[in-house]
Design an enzyme around this catalytic site. Structure first.
Site, PDB file in Angstrom:
ATOM      1  N   ILE A 195       9.144   7.146  16.610  1.00 33.60           N
ATOM      2  CA  ILE A 195       8.770   7.282  15.547  1.00 33.60           C
ATOM      3  C   ILE A 195       7.329   8.436  16.018  1.00 33.60           C
ATOM      4  O   ILE A 195       7.443   9.735  15.167  1.00 33.60           O
ATOM      5  CB  ILE A 195       8.493   6.738  14.112  1.00 33.60           C
ATOM      6  CG1 ILE A 195       8.905   5.315  13.973  1.00 33.60           C
ATOM      7  CG2 ILE A 195       7.903   7.330  12.810  1.00 33.60           C
ATOM      8  CD1 ILE A 195      10.765   5.912  13.663  1.00 33.60           C
ATOM      9  N   LYS A 250       1.020  -0.970   0.333  1.00 35.84           N
ATOM     10  CA  LYS A 250       0.243  -0.286  -0.084  1.00 35.84           C
ATOM     11  C   LYS A 250       1.254   0.978   0.146  1.00 35.84           C
ATOM     12  O   LYS A 250       0.928   2.226  -0.798  1.00 35.84           O
ATOM     13  CB  LYS A 250      -0.814  -0.117   1.165  1.00 35.84           C
ATOM     14  CG  LYS A 250      -1.556   1.993   1.693  1.00 35.84           C
ATOM     15  CD  LYS A 250      -2.480   1.163   2.870  1.00 35.84           C
ATOM     16  CE  LYS A 250      -1.289   1.709   3.695  1.00 35.84           C
ATOM     17  NZ  LYS A 250      -1.326   2.877   4.112  1.00 35.84           N
ATOM     18  N   ASN A 251       1.955   0.972   0.813  1.00 38.98           N
ATOM     19  CA  ASN A 251       2.700   2.496   0.931  1.00 38.98           C
ATOM     20  C   ASN A 251       3.364   2.796  -0.084  1.00 38.98           C
ATOM     21  O   ASN A 251       3.873   3.773  -0.634  1.00 38.98           O
ATOM     22  CB  ASN A 251       3.539   2.729   2.536  1.00 38.98           C
ATOM     23  CG  ASN A 251       2.949   2.391   3.656  1.00 38.98           C
ATOM     24  OD1 ASN A 251       1.462   2.782   3.120  1.00 38.98           O
ATOM     25  ND2 ASN A 251       3.834   2.583   4.835  1.00 38.98           N
ATOM     26  N   ARG A 273      -8.403   0.231   4.653  1.00 38.69           N
ATOM     27  CA  ARG A 273      -8.052   0.894   4.014  1.00 38.69           C
ATOM     28  C   ARG A 273      -6.219  -0.111   3.443  1.00 38.69           C
ATOM     29  O   ARG A 273      -5.833   0.431   2.715  1.00 38.69           O
ATOM     30  CB  ARG A 273      -7.135   1.609   5.055  1.00 38.69           C
ATOM     31  CG  ARG A 273      -8.380   3.048   5.282  1.00 38.69           C
ATOM     32  CD  ARG A 273      -8.127   3.934   5.945  1.00 38.69           C
ATOM     33  NE  ARG A 273      -7.120   4.606   5.793  1.00 38.69           N
ATOM     34  CZ  ARG A 273      -6.130   4.931   6.277  1.00 38.69           C
ATOM     35  NH1 ARG A 273      -6.361   5.344   7.838  1.00 38.69           N
ATOM     36  NH2 ARG A 273      -4.794   5.872   5.326  1.00 38.69           N
ATOM     37  N   ASP A 282       5.099   0.449  11.798  1.00 44.04           N
ATOM     38  CA  ASP A 282       3.964   0.073  11.212  1.00 44.04           C
ATOM     39  C   ASP A 282       3.930  -1.239  11.597  1.00 44.04           C
ATOM     40  O   ASP A 282       2.660  -1.822  11.523  1.00 44.04           O
ATOM     41  CB  ASP A 282       3.466   0.178   9.847  1.00 44.04           C
ATOM     42  CG  ASP A 282       3.473   1.282   9.284  1.00 44.04           C
ATOM     43  OD1 ASP A 282       3.448   2.623  10.173  1.00 44.04           O
ATOM     44  OD2 ASP A 282       3.660   2.059   7.991  1.00 44.04           O
ATOM     45  N   CYS A 341      -4.780   9.203   9.827  1.00 45.23           N
ATOM     46  CA  CYS A 341      -4.280   7.592  11.164  1.00 45.23           C
ATOM     47  C   CYS A 341      -4.361   8.645  12.599  1.00 45.23           C
ATOM     48  O   CYS A 341      -4.026   9.887  12.190  1.00 45.23           O
ATOM     49  CB  CYS A 341      -3.564   7.211  10.932  1.00 45.23           C
ATOM     50  SG  CYS A 341      -4.273   5.786  10.569  1.00 45.23           S
ATOM     51  N   ARG A 353       1.214  15.006  13.702  1.00 42.41           N
ATOM     52  CA  ARG A 353       1.599  14.687  12.306  1.00 42.41           C
ATOM     53  C   ARG A 353       1.696  16.031  11.172  1.00 42.41           C
ATOM     54  O   ARG A 353       1.364  15.690  10.436  1.00 42.41           O
ATOM     55  CB  ARG A 353       0.670  12.965  11.311  1.00 42.41           C
ATOM     56  CG  ARG A 353       0.996  12.175  11.993  1.00 42.41           C
ATOM     57  CD  ARG A 353      -0.003  11.095  11.263  1.00 42.41           C
ATOM     58  NE  ARG A 353       0.503  10.330  10.438  1.00 42.41           N
ATOM     59  CZ  ARG A 353       0.484   9.112   9.547  1.00 42.41           C
ATOM     60  NH1 ARG A 353      -1.110   8.859   9.527  1.00 42.41           N
ATOM     61  NH2 ARG A 353       1.397   8.674   9.057  1.00 42.41           N
ATOM     62  N   PRO A 354       2.344  16.614  12.224  1.00 44.13           N
ATOM     63  CA  PRO A 354       2.065  17.898  10.932  1.00 44.13           C
ATOM     64  C   PRO A 354       2.664  17.541   9.800  1.00 44.13           C
ATOM     65  O   PRO A 354       2.895  17.263   9.083  1.00 44.13           O
ATOM     66  CB  PRO A 354       3.231  18.886  11.845  1.00 44.13           C
ATOM     67  CG  PRO A 354       4.344  18.188  12.725  1.00 44.13           C
ATOM     68  CD  PRO A 354       3.136  16.385  12.149  1.00 44.13           C
TER      69      PRO A 354
END
Ligand code: UD1
Length: 429
Positions: free
Chosen positions: A338, A22-23, A408, A316, A126, A131-132
């Site tokens: 992370i 997916k990524n 997803r 992940d 998510c 998460r800027p």
């Protein structure tokens, strides 16, 4: 809303085919915006995130077509997707589409590179920390774009086109590296990225861009050099296998016991994960067509792991490893370096009887003999699948709610797991 029901306790035996990542698929699809010729992607997974991105790309004017499946054709190889951005008709990425998936924000780089302007809504995605997007904006500014924030939208303009520059990332960001690559390939002159992400998905994007005519050196290392070109052409590229799906199913087999071939998996993408699983007592063998995962009898051994950018242990797979360690014979420690707040699965795992305590970025997991099935709630994508893993080993029934998170990122999860003997079904409400 659909739910998943799992009756735990079955060992897993057989073959699971690993899907395209997916990524990698998402940035590869976005790369189609950079060329007026067709980009053909093979091994594309069937996922909600792919559909969401396809809608956004169509909104920009990209024609998309999937090759039809023929009768008898297996589902193993993924879809073939043709993306043709002959004319970009709209450079605005609207809130309704971007808010559904954070990676949509990555259209910013290629739109500005090709059309010299873009208006992209700030993202959603998510709920794993703040998460800027500051690094993405830094990339565009360094390449000469003028940026404004208007009504929740980033407005970027570079009337004369982007210009190459040296960009030094203060820490590793996958998305910011994708953005920099896709912006710099059409910028005038040379761009050097320092402290770039080395993730295999970044390399996959870079390799596809090279096929399209980009000039990129140093992929897979922290220093990447890009010589801008006037335009990119057509290309065909096959998405690399999903290392996160591979690791997830390896941990599922580790949890239940059994013997499963993960067909299509690439061990070289899991250099930091395989030793951890071996230390936990799981047997992994590299075969011609994938990785064979076996565990018989003995209890899982505890491990100590920090998540790190690639080639370290992936964030992940943190939630899935934690699910596995809930039944280890001793105390495990997992540190998440992370994302802050990527521990939403802890409370849900506790519902199975897991014993986990949190202190800052560290989780301490006291292994228990057995988990018991429970109704639980999926929170984010990777956390959700950790609940599936726990449910597969737990005594009794587990019901997982809000499974749209799983859809997803995990293709046909209940089909893949039931084919190897899991009692798992989707309940439509
Ligand atoms: C990608 C992956 C995600 C994975 C993550 C880390 C996709 C679609 N998603 O997400 O599954 O968990 O890499 O491997 O490929 N950050 C900033 N400012 C920015 C950008 C990022 O502070 O402008 C921070 C993030 O909050 C995070 C860290 O950088 O703490 C790393 O995030 P990043 O590598 O950018 O993750 P994504 O690309 O969003």
């Amino acid at each position: 809303m659909d739910r998943i029901k799992i009756t735990g306790g079955e060992r897993l035996n057989g073959t699971i085919c690993v899907s395209g990542a997916k990524n990698a698929t998402l940035p590869l699809m976005i790369a189609s915006l950079l060329s007026d010729q067709t980009l053909t992607l093979d091994n594309v997974p069937q996922l909600a995130d792919v559909n969401i991105l396809e809608r956004l790309l169509r909104h920009h004017g990209v024609d998309t077509a999937h090759d039809g499946r023929r009768p008898g054709q297996d589902l193993e190889n993924g879809d073939t997707l043709h993306l043709s951005a002959k004319n970009i008709v709209d450079t605005t990425a609207p809130y309704e589409l971007v808010s559904k998936m954070r990676a949509s924000f990555w259209v910013l780089g290629p739109l500005v590179a090709r059309c010299h302007r873009a208006r992209v809504s700030l993202p959603g995605g998510c709920a794993i920390g703040t998460r800027p997007v500051d690094l993405y904006l830094m990339v565009l500014e360094k390449l000469g774009a003028k940026l404004d924030l208007e009504d929740g939208y980033v407005v970027a303009e570079a009337p004369g086109g982007l210009v190459g520059n040296r960009i030094s990332f203060p820490f590793v960001s996958v998305g910011a590296t994708h953005t920099a690559l896709m912006a710099a390939v059409l910028a005038r002159g040379e761009t050097v990225l320092e402290n770039a992400a080395c993730e295999p998905e970044v390399q996959d994007l870079g390799e596809c861009l090279i096929k399209m005519g980009a000039k990129i050196d140093g992929l897979g290392t922290p220093t990447v050099t890009i010589q801008g070109v006037e335009s990119l052409g057509r290309a065909r590229h096959s998405v690399l296998p999903d290392r996160i799906e591979t690791g997830t199913y390896a941990m599922a087999v580790a949890m239940t016991g059994g013997n499963v071939l993960l067909r299509g998996a690439r061990a070289d993408l899991l250099d930091a994960v395989i030793p951890v699983l071996k230390q936990a007592g799981v047997d992994l063998k590299i075969e011609n067509d994938g990785i064979r995962v076996t565990r018989n009898g003995a209890r899982i051994q505890p491990v100590k792991v920090d998540t790190q950018p690639y080639p370290g242990f992936p964030t992940d797979l943190q939630a899935q490893l934690m699910a596995l360690m809930t039944v280890a014979d001793g105390v495990s420690e997992i540190r998440e370096t992370i994302f802050e707040n990527r521990f939403m699965h802890v409370q849900e795992l506790a519902r199975f009887g897991a014993d986990i305590s949190l202190s800052g970025d560290q989780a301490t997991i006291n292994g228990v003999e057995e988990l018991t099935g429970a109704p639980v709630m999926a929170t984010d994508l990777r956390a959700s699948v950790s609940l599936v893993i726990a449910g597969l080993a737990a005594e009794g029934d587990t019901f997982i709610n809000r499974i749209y998170h799983i859809d997803r990122g995990f293709e046909r999860i209940e089909q893949k797991l039931s084919q190897v003997g899991a009692k798992i079904e989707r309940l439509a409400d």
